[in-house]
Design a protein around this motif. Structure first.
Motif, PDB file in Angstrom:
ATOM      1  N   LYS A  35      84.397  68.286  41.552  1.00 30.10           N
ATOM      2  CA  LYS A  35      84.370  67.917  40.134  1.00 30.10           C
ATOM      3  C   LYS A  35      83.929  69.094  39.263  1.00 30.10           C
ATOM      4  CE  LYS A  35      83.598  63.026  40.882  1.00 30.10           C
ATOM      5  NZ  LYS A  35      82.682  61.904  40.702  1.00 30.10           N
ATOM      6  N   GLN A  38      86.841  71.669  38.928  1.00 33.00           N
ATOM      7  CA  GLN A  38      87.919  71.056  38.158  1.00 33.00           C
ATOM      8  C   GLN A  38      87.553  70.971  36.684  1.00 33.00           C
ATOM      9  OE1 GLN A  38      88.770  67.366  40.149  1.00 33.00           O
ATOM     10  NE2 GLN A  38      89.977  68.368  41.734  1.00 33.00           N
ATOM     11  N   ALA A  39      86.290  70.721  36.377  1.00 32.14           N
ATOM     12  CA  ALA A  39      85.843  70.685  34.985  1.00 32.14           C
ATOM     13  C   ALA A  39      85.942  72.072  34.355  1.00 32.14           C
ATOM     14  CB  ALA A  39      84.408  70.161  34.906  1.00 32.14           C
ATOM     15  N   ASP A  42      89.613  72.708  33.627  1.00 31.72           N
ATOM     16  CA  ASP A  42      90.004  71.962  32.426  1.00 31.72           C
ATOM     17  C   ASP A  42      89.497  72.649  31.163  1.00 31.72           C
ATOM     18  OD1 ASP A  42      91.252  70.107  34.023  1.00 31.72           O
ATOM     19  OD2 ASP A  42      89.587  68.659  33.947  1.00 31.72           O
ATOM     20  N   GLU A  43      88.260  73.126  31.204  1.00 31.56           N
ATOM     21  CA  GLU A  43      87.692  73.825  30.050  1.00 31.56           C
ATOM     22  C   GLU A  43      88.434  75.132  29.773  1.00 31.56           C
ATOM     23  OE1 GLU A  43      83.370  75.518  28.517  1.00 31.56           O
ATOM     24  OE2 GLU A  43      83.465  74.303  30.336  1.00 31.56           O
ATOM     25  N   ILE A  45      91.553  75.737  30.384  1.00 34.54           N
ATOM     26  CA  ILE A  45      92.852  75.402  29.804  1.00 34.54           C
ATOM     27  C   ILE A  45      92.713  75.062  28.327  1.00 34.54           C
ATOM     28  CG2 ILE A  45      94.722  73.702  29.869  1.00 34.54           C
ATOM     29  CD1 ILE A  45      94.326  73.681  32.945  1.00 34.54           C
ATOM     30  N   VAL A  46      91.661  74.338  27.976  1.00 33.39           N
ATOM     31  CA  VAL A  46      91.418  74.012  26.565  1.00 33.39           C
ATOM     32  C   VAL A  46      91.155  75.285  25.762  1.00 33.39           C
ATOM     33  CG1 VAL A  46      89.791  72.873  24.996  1.00 33.39           C
ATOM     34  CG2 VAL A  46      90.630  71.667  27.012  1.00 33.39           C
TER      35      VAL A  46
END
Length: 88
Positions: A35, A38-39, A42-43, A45-46
């Motif tokens: 997790k 993956q977080a 994701d960050e 990509i943002v």
């Protein structure tokens, strides 16, 4: 002033390397909690999306300072993400 093309490459390479490092961490730690990495992905990509949108803005009054600010934000964001990876 660095070209827009080079700034786009820097954004791609830096954030791509961070994402790759998260994936390598997952491979090296198969029993670890995924997790966290993956977080971070994701960050990243943002952040990538935000920087590219800012880079492609039209009608910027002072282009030089605008692009410098984007480069500085990239550096700051990348350092923060790297610190999070190191804490895993």
């Amino acid at each position: 002033m660095a070209s827009i093309k080079n700034l786009k490459k820097d954004i791609n390479y830096v954030l791509g390397d961070i994402i790759q490092e998260c994936l390598v961490w997952e491979l090296l730690n198969p029993k670890g909690d995924v997790k966290g990495p993956q977080a971070i992905v994701d960050e990243a990509i943002v952040i990538f999306d935000d920087l590219i949108v800012r880079l492609n803005e039209k009608g910027v009054e002072n282009k030089k300072s605008h692009f410098k600010a984007i480069g500085k934000d990239l550096e700051t964001s990348a350092n923060n993400l790297i610190e999070k990876i190191n804490k895993l």
